[in-house]
Design a protein around this motif. Structure first.
Motif, PDB file in Angstrom:
ATOM      1  N   ALA A   7      -5.232  10.096   7.559  1.00  0.00           N
ATOM      2  CA  ALA A   7      -5.941   8.837   7.792  1.00  0.00           C
ATOM      3  C   ALA A   7      -5.588   8.261   9.162  1.00  0.00           C
ATOM      4  CB  ALA A   7      -5.609   7.829   6.691  1.00  0.00           C
ATOM      5  N   PHE A   8      -4.310   8.330   9.517  1.00  0.00           N
ATOM      6  CA  PHE A   8      -3.861   7.802  10.802  1.00  0.00           C
ATOM      7  C   PHE A   8      -4.504   8.586  11.948  1.00  0.00           C
ATOM      8  CE2 PHE A   8      -1.024   6.464  14.122  1.00  0.00           C
ATOM      9  CZ  PHE A   8      -0.605   5.212  13.719  1.00  0.00           C
ATOM     10  N   SER A   9      -4.479   9.907  11.857  1.00  0.00           N
ATOM     11  CA  SER A   9      -5.052  10.751  12.907  1.00  0.00           C
ATOM     12  C   SER A   9      -6.542  10.491  13.077  1.00  0.00           C
ATOM     13  CB  SER A   9      -4.819  12.228  12.590  1.00  0.00           C
ATOM     14  OG  SER A   9      -3.440  12.495  12.520  1.00  0.00           O
ATOM     15  N   ALA A  34      -6.185  -2.833  13.151  1.00  0.00           N
ATOM     16  CA  ALA A  34      -5.653  -3.441  11.926  1.00  0.00           C
ATOM     17  C   ALA A  34      -5.429  -2.375  10.853  1.00  0.00           C
ATOM     18  CB  ALA A  34      -6.596  -4.527  11.429  1.00  0.00           C
ATOM     19  N   THR A  35      -6.358  -1.443  10.751  1.00  0.00           N
ATOM     20  CA  THR A  35      -6.214  -0.339   9.799  1.00  0.00           C
ATOM     21  C   THR A  35      -4.985   0.506  10.135  1.00  0.00           C
ATOM     22  OG1 THR A  35      -8.607  -0.250   9.473  1.00  0.00           O
ATOM     23  CG2 THR A  35      -7.355   1.698   8.836  1.00  0.00           C
ATOM     24  N   LEU A  36      -4.767   0.752  11.420  1.00  0.00           N
ATOM     25  CA  LEU A  36      -3.584   1.505  11.834  1.00  0.00           C
ATOM     26  C   LEU A  36      -2.303   0.772  11.456  1.00  0.00           C
ATOM     27  CD1 LEU A  36      -4.745   2.813  15.327  1.00  0.00           C
ATOM     28  CD2 LEU A  36      -4.398   4.157  13.246  1.00  0.00           C
ATOM     29  N   GLY A  37      -2.333  -0.550  11.517  1.00  0.00           N
ATOM     30  CA  GLY A  37      -1.173  -1.338  11.084  1.00  0.00           C
ATOM     31  C   GLY A  37      -0.891  -1.148   9.605  1.00  0.00           C
ATOM     32  N   VAL A  38      -1.951  -1.167   8.802  1.00  0.00           N
ATOM     33  CA  VAL A  38      -1.801  -0.947   7.358  1.00  0.00           C
ATOM     34  C   VAL A  38      -1.245   0.450   7.093  1.00  0.00           C
ATOM     35  CG1 VAL A  38      -3.098  -0.644   5.200  1.00  0.00           C
ATOM     36  CG2 VAL A  38      -3.592  -2.598   6.681  1.00  0.00           C
ATOM     37  N   LEU A  39      -1.801   1.441   7.767  1.00  0.00           N
ATOM     38  CA  LEU A  39      -1.341   2.821   7.575  1.00  0.00           C
ATOM     39  C   LEU A  39       0.110   2.990   8.003  1.00  0.00           C
ATOM     40  CD1 LEU A  39      -4.538   4.684   8.831  1.00  0.00           C
ATOM     41  CD2 LEU A  39      -3.751   4.504   6.462  1.00  0.00           C
ATOM     42  N   ASN A  72       2.433   0.689   7.995  1.00  0.00           N
ATOM     43  CA  ASN A  72       3.281   0.043   6.983  1.00  0.00           C
ATOM     44  C   ASN A  72       3.430   0.911   5.740  1.00  0.00           C
ATOM     45  OD1 ASN A  72       3.862  -2.214   8.515  1.00  0.00           O
ATOM     46  ND2 ASN A  72       2.123  -3.374   7.725  1.00  0.00           N
ATOM     47  N   ARG A  73       2.333   1.512   5.302  1.00  0.00           N
ATOM     48  CA  ARG A  73       2.410   2.380   4.120  1.00  0.00           C
ATOM     49  C   ARG A  73       3.291   3.591   4.402  1.00  0.00           C
ATOM     50  NH1 ARG A  73      -0.726   0.835  -0.015  1.00  0.00           N
ATOM     51  NH2 ARG A  73      -0.569   2.850  -1.054  1.00  0.00           N
ATOM     52  N   LEU A  74       3.147   4.176   5.579  1.00  0.00           N
ATOM     53  CA  LEU A  74       3.975   5.330   5.926  1.00  0.00           C
ATOM     54  C   LEU A  74       5.448   4.933   6.025  1.00  0.00           C
ATOM     55  CD1 LEU A  74       4.122   8.315   6.614  1.00  0.00           C
ATOM     56  CD2 LEU A  74       3.697   7.705   9.012  1.00  0.00           C
ATOM     57  N   ALA A  75       5.724   3.757   6.560  1.00  0.00           N
ATOM     58  CA  ALA A  75       7.118   3.290   6.650  1.00  0.00           C
ATOM     59  C   ALA A  75       7.718   3.117   5.261  1.00  0.00           C
ATOM     60  CB  ALA A  75       7.186   1.983   7.436  1.00  0.00           C
ATOM     61  N   ARG A  76       6.938   2.572   4.329  1.00  0.00           N
ATOM     62  CA  ARG A  76       7.437   2.407   2.960  1.00  0.00           C
ATOM     63  C   ARG A  76       7.709   3.759   2.310  1.00  0.00           C
ATOM     64  NH1 ARG A  76       6.551  -2.776   0.083  1.00  0.00           N
ATOM     65  NH2 ARG A  76       7.393  -1.400  -1.481  1.00  0.00           N
ATOM     66  N   ILE A  77       6.800   4.704   2.525  1.00  0.00           N
ATOM     67  CA  ILE A  77       6.989   6.049   1.971  1.00  0.00           C
ATOM     68  C   ILE A  77       8.245   6.684   2.567  1.00  0.00           C
ATOM     69  CG2 ILE A  77       6.032   8.397   1.930  1.00  0.00           C
ATOM     70  CD1 ILE A  77       3.226   7.047   1.838  1.00  0.00           C
ATOM     71  N   THR A  78       8.419   6.552   3.867  1.00  0.00           N
ATOM     72  CA  THR A  78       9.583   7.131   4.552  1.00  0.00           C
ATOM     73  C   THR A  78      10.882   6.504   4.049  1.00  0.00           C
ATOM     74  OG1 THR A  78       8.230   7.550   6.504  1.00  0.00           O
ATOM     75  CG2 THR A  78      10.616   7.553   6.819  1.00  0.00           C
ATOM     76  N   ASP A  79      10.898   5.187   3.919  1.00  0.00           N
ATOM     77  CA  ASP A  79      12.095   4.509   3.419  1.00  0.00           C
ATOM     78  C   ASP A  79      12.442   4.974   2.011  1.00  0.00           C
ATOM     79  OD1 ASP A  79      12.268   3.120   5.783  1.00  0.00           O
ATOM     80  OD2 ASP A  79      11.392   1.260   4.981  1.00  0.00           O
ATOM     81  N   ARG A  80      11.418   5.089   1.170  1.00  0.00           N
ATOM     82  CA  ARG A  80      11.645   5.537  -0.210  1.00  0.00           C
ATOM     83  C   ARG A  80      12.149   6.984  -0.228  1.00  0.00           C
ATOM     84  NH1 ARG A  80      13.305   4.348  -5.087  1.00  0.00           N
ATOM     85  NH2 ARG A  80      12.294   5.576  -6.697  1.00  0.00           N
ATOM     86  N   ALA A  81      11.587   7.826   0.622  1.00  0.00           N
ATOM     87  CA  ALA A  81      12.009   9.234   0.671  1.00  0.00           C
ATOM     88  C   ALA A  81      13.464   9.349   1.132  1.00  0.00           C
ATOM     89  CB  ALA A  81      11.092  10.023   1.590  1.00  0.00           C
ATOM     90  N   ARG A  82      13.859   8.546   2.089  1.00  0.00           N
ATOM     91  CA  ARG A  82      15.255   8.564   2.549  1.00  0.00           C
ATOM     92  C   ARG A  82      16.205   8.138   1.436  1.00  0.00           C
ATOM     93  NH1 ARG A  82      13.852   5.920   8.272  1.00  0.00           N
ATOM     94  NH2 ARG A  82      13.435   7.842   9.405  1.00  0.00           N
ATOM     95  N   LEU A  83      15.816   7.108   0.700  1.00  0.00           N
ATOM     96  CA  LEU A  83      16.631   6.637  -0.419  1.00  0.00           C
ATOM     97  C   LEU A  83      16.763   7.724  -1.483  1.00  0.00           C
ATOM     98  CD1 LEU A  83      18.053   4.179  -1.881  1.00  0.00           C
ATOM     99  CD2 LEU A  83      15.818   3.809  -2.952  1.00  0.00           C
ATOM    100  N   LEU A  84      15.637   8.341  -1.824  1.00  0.00           N
ATOM    101  CA  LEU A  84      15.667   9.405  -2.832  1.00  0.00           C
ATOM    102  C   LEU A  84      16.485  10.600  -2.358  1.00  0.00           C
ATOM    103  CD1 LEU A  84      11.988   9.402  -4.137  1.00  0.00           C
ATOM    104  CD2 LEU A  84      14.011   8.433  -5.235  1.00  0.00           C
TER     105      LEU A  84
END
Length: 154
Positions: free
Chosen positions: A82-84, A30-35, A37-49
């Protein structure tokens, strides 16, 4: 009692003992799922920027976008750590379950090995949660600095 019956009852106790670590693996998943999701949001934001940065001619806007990209990079590093650590913790918990069964099947005294694996798994999980907490602090600090919600008054 027959030796086979005793062995089956003993194996049942080993299985009962292995259930707690299996629940821990579920929690780590479950923690890996949260991590993720957070990484996906960061990646999406970085691509937009990145697209905005490449299309912009305004130097002030480019500086602002570059600062935000640096903040996202720092956040992604903490998520990566955190993921590792979470994955390594889950692997050690799996090793605990395996060692439980091996110690029973071959009547080996592997208590120190079991304890060491479990302690290491817990230490890695603690560090993973600390890295997640650090990433959350970075995210909220970015908001406070005005990178996000800069037009909203307090």
């Amino acid at each position: 009692m027959n030796g086979d019956v005793v062995s089956i009852l003993t194996m049942a106790k080993v299985i009962q003992t292995a259930v707690a670590p299996v629940f821990l693996i579920t929690g780590i998943a479950a923690t890996l799922g949260v991590l993720s999701n957070r990484l996906a949001r960061i990646t999406d934001r970085a691509r937009l920027l990145d697209r905005k940065l490449n299309n912009s001619q305004d130097e002030e806007l480019k500086d602002h976008l570059t600062r935000e990209m640096r903040a996202l990079l720092k956040r992604s590093r903490y998520i990566h750590v955190a993921f590792s650590m979470s994955v390594l913790s889950a692997l050690l918990v799996c090793a605990v379950v395996m060692v439980l069964f091996v110690s029973h099947l071959y009547t080996l005294s592997l208590g120190v090995t079991l304890s060491s694996c479990f302690i290491a798994a817990m230490l890695l999980l603690i560090c993973a949660f600390l890295a997640l907490l650090a990433e959350v602090f970075l995210a909220t600090r970015s908001m406070r600095r005005g990178m996000i919600f800069k037009d909203i008054g307090e």
